[in-house]
Design an enzyme around this catalytic site. Structure first.
Site, short mmCIF file in Angstrom:
data_model
loop_
_atom_site.label_atom_id
_atom_site.label_comp_id
_atom_site.label_asym_id
_atom_site.label_seq_id
_atom_site.Cartn_x
_atom_site.Cartn_y
_atom_site.Cartn_z
N GLU A 1 -1.68 -12.81 -5.47
CA GLU A 1 -3.03 -12.44 -6.37
C GLU A 1 -3.14 -11.03 -6.34
OE1 GLU A 1 -3.91 -14.48 -3.18
OE2 GLU A 1 -3.35 -16.45 -4.41
N ALA B 1 1.00 -1.25 0.20
CA ALA B 1 0.00 -0.05 -0.02
C ALA B 1 0.94 1.45 -0.05
CB ALA B 1 -1.07 0.17 1.32
N VAL B 2 0.55 2.31 -1.05
CA VAL B 2 1.11 3.49 -0.72
C VAL B 2 0.06 4.63 -0.61
CG1 VAL B 2 2.74 5.03 -2.22
CG2 VAL B 2 3.31 2.56 -2.19
N GLY C 1 7.60 5.65 -7.38
CA GLY C 1 8.67 4.51 -7.26
C GLY C 1 8.66 4.02 -5.93
N GLY D 1 5.94 1.94 -4.42
CA GLY D 1 5.43 0.78 -4.43
C GLY D 1 6.58 -0.13 -4.99
N ARG D 2 7.27 0.18 -5.96
CA ARG D 2 8.52 -0.82 -6.40
C ARG D 2 9.30 -0.93 -5.47
NH1 ARG D 2 10.31 -0.58 -11.61
NH2 ARG D 2 9.51 1.46 -11.86
N ASN E 1 -6.58 -4.13 -11.63
CA ASN E 1 -5.49 -3.21 -10.67
C ASN E 1 -4.49 -3.10 -11.64
OD1 ASN E 1 -4.15 -2.02 -8.85
ND2 ASN E 1 -4.77 -3.27 -7.15
N TYR F 1 4.37 -5.03 -9.96
CA TYR F 1 4.76 -6.47 -9.80
C TYR F 1 5.58 -6.71 -11.20
CZ TYR F 1 1.50 -6.48 -6.05
OH TYR F 1 0.95 -6.26 -4.65
C1 LIG Z 1 -0.24 -0.41 -6.40
C2 LIG Z 1 0.60 0.51 -5.61
C3 LIG Z 1 1.09 0.01 -4.30
C4 LIG Z 1 1.59 1.32 -6.45
O1 LIG Z 1 2.42 1.92 -5.73
P1 LIG Z 1 3.10 3.12 -6.52
O2 LIG Z 1 4.18 3.79 -5.21
O3 LIG Z 1 2.36 4.01 -7.00
O4 LIG Z 1 3.86 2.39 -7.61
P2 LIG Z 1 5.31 2.86 -8.24
O5 LIG Z 1 5.33 4.48 -8.28
O6 LIG Z 1 6.47 2.20 -7.66
O7 LIG Z 1 5.19 2.47 -9.93
C5 LIG Z 1 5.81 1.20 -10.30
C6 LIG Z 1 5.24 1.36 -11.80
O8 LIG Z 1 3.89 1.32 -11.81
C7 LIG Z 1 3.26 2.19 -12.85
N1 LIG Z 1 2.14 2.78 -11.94
C8 LIG Z 1 1.81 3.24 -10.79
N2 LIG Z 1 0.56 3.57 -10.69
C9 LIG Z 1 -0.04 3.38 -11.91
C10 LIG Z 1 -1.46 3.80 -12.42
N3 LIG Z 1 -2.40 4.04 -11.47
N4 LIG Z 1 -1.59 3.14 -13.39
C11 LIG Z 1 -0.75 2.72 -14.18
N5 LIG Z 1 0.46 2.52 -13.85
C12 LIG Z 1 0.78 2.83 -12.71
C13 LIG Z 1 4.47 3.30 -12.55
O9 LIG Z 1 4.25 4.19 -13.72
C14 LIG Z 1 5.74 2.47 -12.70
O10 LIG Z 1 5.86 2.03 -13.78
P3 LIG Z 1 7.11 1.80 -14.65
O11 LIG Z 1 7.71 0.92 -13.95
O12 LIG Z 1 6.99 1.71 -15.94
O13 LIG Z 1 7.89 3.05 -14.36
C15 LIG Z 1 -0.62 1.83 -5.15
O14 LIG Z 1 -1.14 2.15 -6.27
C16 LIG Z 1 -1.44 1.53 -4.14
O15 LIG Z 1 -1.24 1.47 -2.83
N6 LIG Z 1 -2.67 1.01 -4.59
C17 LIG Z 1 -3.93 0.83 -3.61
C18 LIG Z 1 -3.70 -0.58 -2.79
C19 LIG Z 1 -3.43 -1.76 -3.95
O16 LIG Z 1 -4.08 -1.97 -4.67
N7 LIG Z 1 -2.42 -2.70 -3.52
C20 LIG Z 1 -1.84 -3.89 -4.20
C21 LIG Z 1 -2.95 -4.89 -3.83
S1 LIG Z 1 -2.45 -6.53 -4.74
#
Ligand SMILES: CC(C)(COP(=O)(O)OP(=O)(O)OC[C@H]1O[C@@H](n2cnc3c(N)ncnc32)[C@H](O)[C@@H]1OP(=O)(O)O)[C@@H](O)C(=O)NCCC(=O)NCCS
Length: 173
Positions: free
Chosen positions: A121, A88-89, A97, A99-100, A126, A133
């Protein structure tokens, strides 16, 4: 690769402690809604962490200080297989970056516990999580139909897997 963004302060990742749970619950509710974990669930998970346990949970220290966390993540390892429990972010910190970074840290922890592969999963709709991932090396290996129950009806899950460098032959701890 997306960096941590323009903020000059490097993201700070540390182990989740029980007193972090209260701080992260508003974020958990905001991000996961009807699927949000309760405080009791987090405490039960944390009770299984530590060197002799099977869980590792991390938090991302908030830019606003200890009262606000910018994210968190957890992994479970048993029998040589790691499972991503949560990632979660905070909405204001997404796309930088983080989440990565959290997933990469989970991979390192799973390898440290001797896991040979890592599974998760993720909802089929999403895209943000799937992108994170994929970026770390996970591949989709299956689709589970109607795996999630949502207020809008059933939703499919992708099962994703990452093969790890470790052999997985360590005894289950
Ligand atoms: C999923 C989540 C953890 C991603 O965190 P984040 O910090 O935004 O991700 P990052 O900034 O590290 O992004 C990594 C990659 O994903 C892409 N990305 C991030 N958010 C995106 C979005 N909304 N749509 C498309 N791509 C996205 C980034 O562009 C990046 O791509 P790249 O590798 O080509 O540069 C965050 O959106 C979140 O907390 N979501 C809600 C909870 C959730 O769904 N958790 C996962 C449950 S399985």
């Amino acid at each position: 690769m997306t960096g941590p963004g323009p903020d000059p302060r490097a993201p700070s990742v540390r182990r989740m402690r029980w007193w972090d749970v209260e701080a992260l619950l508003p974020l958990e509710d905001a991000l996961f809604a009807h699927e949000a974990w309760s405080a009791e669930t987090f405490w039960a998970e944390l009770a299984q962490s530590g060197p002799s346990g099977q869980r590792d949970y991390l938090v991302l220290e908030g830019l606003k200080g200890p009262e606000g966390l910018d994210g968190y993540a957890g992994v479970s390892v048993a029998g040589g297989v790691a499972d991503v429990m949560t990632v979660a972010v905070a909405p204001t910190r997404q796309g930088q970056g983080l989440g990565r970074l959290l997933v990469q840290q989970l991979v390192a922890l799973a390898e440290g516990r001797g896991a040979a592969r890592m599974m998760l999963e993720v909802r089929a709709d999403n895209a943000a999580a799937q992108r994170v991932y994929h970026g770390v090396g996970f591949e989709r290996i299956a689709v589970r139909r109607d795996y999630y129950r949502t207020p809008d009806g059933p939703a499919d899950a992708w099962v994703m897997q990452l093969r790890l460098a470790s052999t997985g032959d360590r005894d289950e701890r």
